[in-house]
Design a protein around this motif. Sequence first.
Motif, PDB file in Angstrom:
ATOM      1  N   UNK A   1      17.140 -16.971  -8.490  1.00 41.89           N
ATOM      2  CA  UNK A   1      16.431 -18.169  -8.878  1.00 41.89           C
ATOM      3  C   UNK A   1      15.938 -18.079 -10.328  1.00 41.89           C
ATOM      4  N   UNK A   2      15.577 -16.876 -10.753  1.00 45.06           N
ATOM      5  CA  UNK A   2      15.099 -16.737 -12.132  1.00 45.06           C
ATOM      6  C   UNK A   2      16.220 -16.994 -13.135  1.00 45.06           C
ATOM      7  N   UNK A   3      17.462 -16.647 -12.788  1.00 40.57           N
ATOM      8  CA  UNK A   3      18.591 -16.923 -13.691  1.00 40.57           C
ATOM      9  C   UNK A   3      18.806 -18.415 -13.863  1.00 40.57           C
ATOM     10  N   UNK A   4      18.611 -19.167 -12.796  1.00 44.94           N
ATOM     11  CA  UNK A   4      18.739 -20.622 -12.883  1.00 44.94           C
ATOM     12  C   UNK A   4      17.651 -21.197 -13.790  1.00 44.94           C
ATOM     13  N   UNK A   5      16.445 -20.672 -13.682  1.00 48.15           N
ATOM     14  CA  UNK A   5      15.340 -21.119 -14.525  1.00 48.15           C
ATOM     15  C   UNK A   5      15.644 -20.847 -16.002  1.00 48.15           C
ATOM     16  N   UNK A   6      16.154 -19.658 -16.297  1.00 49.79           N
ATOM     17  CA  UNK A   6      16.500 -19.317 -17.683  1.00 49.79           C
ATOM     18  C   UNK A   6      17.612 -20.221 -18.190  1.00 49.79           C
ATOM     19  N   UNK A   7      18.603 -20.507 -17.352  1.00 50.05           N
ATOM     20  CA  UNK A   7      19.708 -21.381 -17.740  1.00 50.05           C
ATOM     21  C   UNK A   7      19.222 -22.786 -18.075  1.00 50.05           C
ATOM     22  N   UNK A   8      18.366 -23.339 -17.213  1.00 48.24           N
ATOM     23  CA  UNK A   8      17.852 -24.697 -17.442  1.00 48.24           C
ATOM     24  C   UNK A   8      17.000 -24.727 -18.710  1.00 48.24           C
ATOM     25  N   UNK A   9      16.159 -23.735 -18.887  1.00 54.19           N
ATOM     26  CA  UNK A   9      15.312 -23.677 -20.077  1.00 54.19           C
ATOM     27  C   UNK A   9      16.151 -23.527 -21.349  1.00 54.19           C
ATOM     28  N   UNK A  10      17.178 -22.676 -21.318  1.00 50.15           N
ATOM     29  CA  UNK A  10      18.050 -22.497 -22.488  1.00 50.15           C
ATOM     30  C   UNK A  10      18.837 -23.767 -22.794  1.00 50.15           C
ATOM     31  N   UNK A  11      19.275 -24.466 -21.757  1.00 56.48           N
ATOM     32  CA  UNK A  11      20.004 -25.719 -21.963  1.00 56.48           C
ATOM     33  C   UNK A  11      19.109 -26.760 -22.608  1.00 56.48           C
ATOM     34  N   UNK A  12      17.906 -26.898 -22.115  1.00 64.46           N
ATOM     35  CA  UNK A  12      16.979 -27.879 -22.683  1.00 64.46           C
ATOM     36  C   UNK A  12      16.619 -27.521 -24.122  1.00 64.46           C
ATOM     37  N   UNK A  13      16.339 -26.258 -24.385  1.00 63.84           N
ATOM     38  CA  UNK A  13      15.976 -25.830 -25.729  1.00 63.84           C
ATOM     39  C   UNK A  13      17.143 -26.023 -26.701  1.00 63.84           C
ATOM     40  N   UNK A  14      18.357 -25.665 -26.284  1.00 69.17           N
ATOM     41  CA  UNK A  14      19.524 -25.852 -27.143  1.00 69.17           C
ATOM     42  C   UNK A  14      19.784 -27.313 -27.446  1.00 69.17           C
ATOM     43  N   UNK A  15      19.609 -28.165 -26.451  1.00 73.09           N
ATOM     44  CA  UNK A  15      19.805 -29.599 -26.663  1.00 73.09           C
ATOM     45  C   UNK A  15      18.794 -30.137 -27.668  1.00 73.09           C
ATOM     46  N   UNK A  16      17.545 -29.730 -27.554  1.00 72.08           N
ATOM     47  CA  UNK A  16      16.515 -30.211 -28.474  1.00 72.08           C
ATOM     48  C   UNK A  16      16.738 -29.717 -29.896  1.00 72.08           C
ATOM     49  N   UNK A  17      17.187 -28.479 -30.042  1.00 69.97           N
ATOM     50  CA  UNK A  17      17.419 -27.931 -31.383  1.00 69.97           C
ATOM     51  C   UNK A  17      18.584 -28.645 -32.056  1.00 69.97           C
ATOM     52  N   UNK A  18      19.689 -28.831 -31.344  1.00 66.98           N
ATOM     53  CA  UNK A  18      20.868 -29.449 -31.939  1.00 66.98           C
ATOM     54  C   UNK A  18      20.655 -30.937 -32.181  1.00 66.98           C
ATOM     55  N   UNK A  19      19.871 -31.579 -31.348  1.00 69.56           N
ATOM     56  CA  UNK A  19      19.639 -33.019 -31.500  1.00 69.56           C
ATOM     57  C   UNK A  19      18.878 -33.341 -32.782  1.00 69.56           C
ATOM     58  N   UNK A  20      18.069 -32.437 -33.247  1.00 72.90           N
ATOM     59  CA  UNK A  20      17.228 -32.689 -34.424  1.00 72.90           C
ATOM     60  C   UNK A  20      17.862 -32.265 -35.745  1.00 72.90           C
ATOM     61  N   UNK A  21      19.102 -31.835 -35.740  1.00 76.67           N
ATOM     62  CA  UNK A  21      19.779 -31.386 -36.957  1.00 76.67           C
ATOM     63  C   UNK A  21      20.443 -32.577 -37.628  1.00 76.67           C
TER      64      UNK A  21
END
Length: 92
Positions: A1-21
């Motif tokens: 379950x912790x791997x799923x949490x890390x995956x979701x958090x990394x996906x959200x963070x990556x989307x936010x970083x790339x969206x603002x470039x």
Amino acid sequence: MSNLYVFVLATFLGFEVIRRVSPLLHTPLMSLTNAISAISLVGSLVILGEQRSALSTALGAIAVTASTINVVSGFLITDRMLKMFKKRNPKE
């Protein structure tokens, strides 16, 4: 379950970083994401190699395929973008 949490958090963070470039920075960003995709390719190969269950093997194979496509297409696009900025020699 912790791997799923890390995956979701990394996906959200990556989307936010790339969206603002801004669009002018996408070529250097593409090179950076190629490096990150290569790291995810290595991780997905490790998951695929462990063969804990049929589900993890199937998801590992999907991850390897997606990462490989991302790395190869990223390098092709980066090469095409860099060719646009090269000076052309005028014919004499």
